[in-house]
Design an enzyme around this catalytic site. Structure first.
Site, PDB file in Angstrom:
ATOM      1  CG  HIS A  82      -0.336  -0.461   2.484  1.00  0.00           C
ATOM      2  ND1 HIS A  82      -0.858  -1.485   3.222  1.00  0.00           N
ATOM      3  CD2 HIS A  82       0.776  -0.055   3.135  1.00  0.00           C
ATOM      4  CE1 HIS A  82      -0.103  -1.677   4.291  1.00  0.00           C
ATOM      5  NE2 HIS A  82       0.879  -0.822   4.268  1.00  0.00           N
ATOM      6  CG  HIS A 120       9.064  -0.934   0.727  1.00  0.00           C
ATOM      7  ND1 HIS A 120       9.420  -1.734   1.797  1.00  0.00           N
ATOM      8  CD2 HIS A 120       7.704  -0.980   0.662  1.00  0.00           C
ATOM      9  CE1 HIS A 120       8.322  -2.233   2.348  1.00  0.00           C
ATOM     10  NE2 HIS A 120       7.273  -1.795   1.663  1.00  0.00           N
TER      11      HIS A 120
END
Length: 452
Positions: free
Chosen positions: A188, A217
């Site tokens: 997310h 990330h």
């Protein structure tokens, strides 16, 4: 890519012909399981799905089953609910498999922090790159191989939706070691980055056009607009006037690289050599070394609170978070098109990154499945960082695929944060200590200690 990947949900979608069998592997991660179920049952078409729970911990599995029944009742859903300690039985006939397993749980996570700390290595989260990411991957790979074998035997056409970190390494390993080709890694970070950026520059997320791409990330916001306005200009003005904003790693990276990274400062600090081995930078940028151990304790407390509430015949309020997995399941099942961000094999999606690496890109999802978007090339400074990330990932995956323990050390040697903090002989000593600590969870050929 287009507007926010969270478009308004149509009031009614195409009818489901048959209720999908949705298997949650690692369902004992009860808090996350509850959020996924709340999201699934928010779709009227999925309220009659077959929810199958699997966990090897009997208590956690029973708690997950009780939570599922409670949430279904609260949401007005009437799913069929099954719980299995046997993984293959759970997977049999699955349409969708959601992997949320954490191998080794709290004990292994503490090892990932405590052993490196004794060697002088600072980590904040330790789940993606660095020593923590390497060994989290290595103890997860044997499970992923077994999961892939089971799926090939009893549900070869199912979609595997992976949440388990380290995301990019796990997706690369799954696609190279198991032969599964319906694998998507879900995180997310892109959504919440855009959510927070929109709050910062005071524009509504649902009216913003954006595009992000890179690796999990460490993806980058390539385009950020509102009604034709480049919102990076608003962000620049805020940063120029707010010294506290400049005390964030991701803002520091944005100012120097020109594109905003899609993960928190705690995460981002671990993927580059510039911050964590400088005490002055840790202080300037307010980096919480060892922060993930606190998160682990909070998760355990939240699980125990939920378990006790359910055992008492009550439950706890659960808010939906609109995670990507429920959206994907709804889109594939009903044919409703939407865009999500997924982690998938590159294969030319980002031209100047390795083809076999895992990249994070927008994906169109509809009744045809998950279709990644071709991005083209990233700016060279972003490519350089992503290549270093993917090179380290590749060495870890190769260590497992080739039964080559030296590649564990090679991965640590090229990891930016580790190599900037430790001498090479210290890196090998650290890897030996980590192998000893995790030996029973590693595949046999990787349990060797090699000295310096």
């Amino acid at each position: 890519m287009g507007r926010s990947p969270f478009p308004p949900r149509p009031p009614e979608g195409p009818s489901i012909v048959t209720a999908p069998r949705i298997v949650l592997v690692g369902a004992g991660s009860v808090v996350f399981t509850q959020g996924l179920l709340a999201d699934l049952f928010a779709f009227p078409e999925l309220r009659g799905a077959h929810i199958v729970l699997h966990d090897i911990d009997d208590e956690r599995l029973a708690t997950a089953e009780a939570a599922t029944r409670y949430i279904a009742e609260q949401r007005g859903a009437t799913p069929r609910i099954s719980a299995f300690a046997d993984r293959r039985a759970a997977l049999d006939g699955a349409d969708f498999v959601i992997n949320i397993v954490q191998i080794g749980m709290v004990e292994a996570t503490r090892t990932d922090f405590e052993v490196p700390a004794r060697h002088g290595l600072s980590q904040t989260i330790g789940d993606t790159l660095g020593i923590g990411g390497i060994f989290r991957a290595l103890r997860t790979f044997p499970f992923l191989k077994a999961l892939g074998e089971d799926m090939a035997a009893v549900c070869p056409d199912a979609w595997l939706l992976n949440y388990t970190n380290p995301m990019a390494m796990n997706v690369q390993y799954l696609t190279q070691a198991t032969g599964l080709n319906r694998v998507v890694g879900l995180c997310h970070s892109v959504h919440w980055t855009m959510h927070d950026l929109c709050d910062l520059v005071n524009v509504p997320l649902e009216k913003v056009t954006y595009l992000a791409a890179g690796v999990n990330h460490q993806a980058w916001v390539l385009n950020f607009e509102y009604d034709g306005e480049n919102l990076y200009q608003r962000l620049d003005a805020l940063i120029a006037t707010d010294p506290q904003l400049r005390r964030r790693v991701r803002v520091d990276m944005y100012r120097r690289l020109g594109f905003y990274p899609t993960e928190t400062s705690e995460h981002s600090s671990e993927y580059v050599p510039w911050y964590l081995h400088h005490p002055s930078e840790i202080e300037r940028l307010r980096l919480p070394v060892g922060a993930y151990l606190g998160i682990v304790d909070e998760n355990m407390a939240e699980y125990e609170k939920t378990r006790d509430a359910l055992a008492a015949g009550t439950g706890l309020p659960v808010e939906g978070t609109m995670e990507y997995a429920p959206q994907i399941i709804h889109s594939i099942t009903t044919g409703t098109p939407r865009t999500v961000y997924g982690n998938v094999p590159n294969r030319g999606l980002i031209e100047n990154l390795p083809a076999h690496g895992t990249v994070e890109v927008p994906c169109l999802v509809d009744g045809s499945g998950v279709q990644p978007t071709r991005i083209g090339s990233l700016p060279p400074q972003l490519t350089a960082l992503n290549r270093a990330y993917l090179s380290m990932n590749d060495l870890v995956v190769r260590a497992a695929l080739e039964d080559e323990p030296r590649h564990i050390r090679h991965a640590a040697m090229v990891d930016p944060a580790t190599s900037s903090a430790l001498r090479v002989e210290q890196i090998w000593e650290l890897c030996d200590d980590m192998v000893r600590a995790h030996a029973d969870r590693l595949q046999p050929a990787l349990r060797a200690t090699l000295g310096t």
